[in-house]
Design an enzyme around this catalytic site. Structure first.
Site, PDB file in Angstrom:
ATOM      1  N   LEU A 118       1.182  -0.547   0.263  1.00 24.84           N
ATOM      2  CA  LEU A 118      -0.048  -0.315  -0.137  1.00 24.84           C
ATOM      3  C   LEU A 118       1.368   1.420  -0.019  1.00 24.84           C
ATOM      4  O   LEU A 118       2.419   1.489   0.056  1.00 24.84           O
ATOM      5  CB  LEU A 118      -0.776   0.053   1.070  1.00 24.84           C
ATOM      6  CG  LEU A 118      -1.792  -1.004   1.575  1.00 24.84           C
ATOM      7  CD1 LEU A 118      -2.393  -1.687   2.275  1.00 24.84           C
ATOM      8  CD2 LEU A 118      -3.293  -0.571  -0.031  1.00 24.84           C
TER       9      LEU A 118
ATOM     10  N   HIS B 136       1.484   1.908   5.348  1.00 31.14           N
ATOM     11  CA  HIS B 136       2.230   1.358   6.484  1.00 31.14           C
ATOM     12  C   HIS B 136       1.200   0.518   7.569  1.00 31.14           C
ATOM     13  O   HIS B 136       1.258  -0.665   8.449  1.00 31.14           O
ATOM     14  CB  HIS B 136       3.418   1.351   6.208  1.00 31.14           C
ATOM     15  CG  HIS B 136       3.708   1.231   4.267  1.00 31.14           C
ATOM     16  ND1 HIS B 136       5.048   1.074   3.843  1.00 31.14           N
ATOM     17  CD2 HIS B 136       3.249   1.210   3.331  1.00 31.14           C
ATOM     18  CE1 HIS B 136       4.687   0.947   2.387  1.00 31.14           C
ATOM     19  NE2 HIS B 136       3.435   0.698   2.423  1.00 31.14           N
TER      20      HIS B 136
ATOM     21  N   LYS C 211       8.680  -1.018   1.472  1.00 30.68           N
ATOM     22  CA  LYS C 211       9.102   0.038   2.836  1.00 30.68           C
ATOM     23  C   LYS C 211       9.235   1.315   2.100  1.00 30.68           C
ATOM     24  O   LYS C 211       8.860   1.451   0.730  1.00 30.68           O
ATOM     25  CB  LYS C 211      11.183  -0.153   2.167  1.00 30.68           C
ATOM     26  CG  LYS C 211      11.852  -0.592   1.112  1.00 30.68           C
ATOM     27  CD  LYS C 211      11.417   0.226  -0.057  1.00 30.68           C
ATOM     28  CE  LYS C 211      11.311   1.612  -0.399  1.00 30.68           C
ATOM     29  NZ  LYS C 211      11.086   2.714  -1.616  1.00 30.68           N
TER      30      LYS C 211
ATOM     31  N   ASP D 116      10.817   7.190  -0.426  1.00 33.72           N
ATOM     32  CA  ASP D 116      11.493   6.028  -1.436  1.00 33.72           C
ATOM     33  C   ASP D 116      13.012   5.590  -1.834  1.00 33.72           C
ATOM     34  O   ASP D 116      12.758   4.153  -1.930  1.00 33.72           O
ATOM     35  CB  ASP D 116      10.522   6.450  -2.466  1.00 33.72           C
ATOM     36  CG  ASP D 116      10.882   6.034  -4.402  1.00 33.72           C
ATOM     37  OD1 ASP D 116       9.951   4.417  -3.538  1.00 33.72           O
ATOM     38  OD2 ASP D 116      11.523   6.016  -5.158  1.00 33.72           O
TER      39      ASP D 116
END
Length: 328
Positions: A72, A77, A95, A175
């Site tokens: 997701l 998360h 992650k 990211d």
């Protein structure tokens, strides 16, 4: 076989993780969940998965799965990891696990209370190239490690992409900034003490799009830059007094080049290349997680390690707003 349910039909699951689980030796996908039942059925049919659910809650309540993979958006998360743990399911969460280190504390509570395995999906820690870097450093192949240098960049100006949406947890550091940090911590076994950083944000999106970081690990320094709006590049170099190790495509070898590293000696008179053909790091991740979930003593990324990695990311944000060093 550990039976996985996939919480959403997100791209990373469709293209990378689900095929890897289906190809693994000790686990299998038995259910797909989406808030749109037709999407869940389409994805289930694509991968010959027997069960499709039109809500996440229904899948978590079912007895057809033992574990959940969560791809997701980052902002969701923590919520769904805790819900899955409370349903008695093991959790492999994409992650970054969280956007602040303190958010992981209730996840640790849920893990311990429900006696389940919860791990952040850092596929690089299962890759043979990174295990080789760790063993070379331990053997003293480059002598005393003094400096680690890294870069991870790509170009993405798509306003509809979650990486460019702050409300979904978008931004360069969440990211990709997590990769130079986790990989350095993984191979050295060391934690950072303090950090300096500069960060730029996109005036339209509001997300961080460029960071230049210097982290002090005591015995050595890590310097790296990341960007979501630069030409694509990946590299990690570990430099010692007797040689250096260069990891050519450290994070996404399939898209950035061969999965290999080069070990060069002190005076450049000798180089050794170590290549790992078709290493399938997502498959290795799924298999390692499954062994750990069965209590077989497999090494996986712990939530405690996730906290330490996120503490560094948090410190980078703080350091970007000031001059000088920021403690981690």
């Amino acid at each position: 076989m550990l039976r996985f349910g996939i919480l959403s039909t997100a791209k990373i699951g469709r293209e990378l993780v689900v095929p890897a689980i289906q190809d693994a030796e000790n686990c299998v996908v038995t259910a797909i969940a989406s808030r749109d039942l037709s999407k869940a059925r389409d994805m289930a049919d694509r991968f010959s998965v027997p069960h499709a659910f039109g809500s996440y809650e229904d899948m978590l309540a079912s007895d057809v799965i033992d574990a959940v993979y969560i791809p997701l958006p980052t902002s969701q998360h923590i919520e769904w990891t805790i819900k899955a743990a409370n349903a008695g399911k093991h959790v492999l969460c994409e992650k970054p696990m969280a956007l602040k280190a303190s958010e992981i504390d209730p996840v640790i509570e849920a893990r311990d209370r429900n006696k389940v395995l919860i791990s952040e999906a850092f596929m690089v820690t299962y890759s043979p190239v990174w295990h080789k870097v760790r063993s070379l450093l331990k053997e003293g192949a480059i002598g005393r490690l003094r400096h680690v240098q890294g870069a991870f960049t790509y170009y993405n100006r798509d306003a509809g992409n979650m990486r460019n949406k702050p409300e979904l947890g978008g931004g360069g550091l969440p990211d990709i900034g997590v990769y130079p940090t986790i990989s350095t911590r993984f191979v050295t076994g060391k934690e950072p003490i303090r950090v300096q950083a500069n960060t730029d944000r996109d005036p339209e999106f509001g997300t961080d799009i460029y960071s230049s970081v210097r982290a002090d690990f005591g015995d050595f320094e890590l310097s790296f830059y990341i960007s979501t709006q630069l030409a694509a590049r990946q590299v990690m170099v570990f430099h010692g007094d007797k040689g250096f190790i260069e990891v050519k495509s450290p994070f996404n070898a399939d898209r950035y080049g061969a999965e290999e590293l080069e070990l060069t000696n002190q005076n450049h008179s000798q180089s050794q290349f170590f290549r790992f053909q078709d290493a399938r790091q997502y498959k290795l991740e799924a298999e390692a997680f499954s062994r750990a979930a069965k209590g077989e003593g497999e090494e996986v990324v712990t939530l405690e390690s996730s906290v330490n990695n996120q503490k560094l990311i948090d410190a980078i944000y703080r350091a970007s707003d000031k001059d000088g060093w920021e403690p981690v």
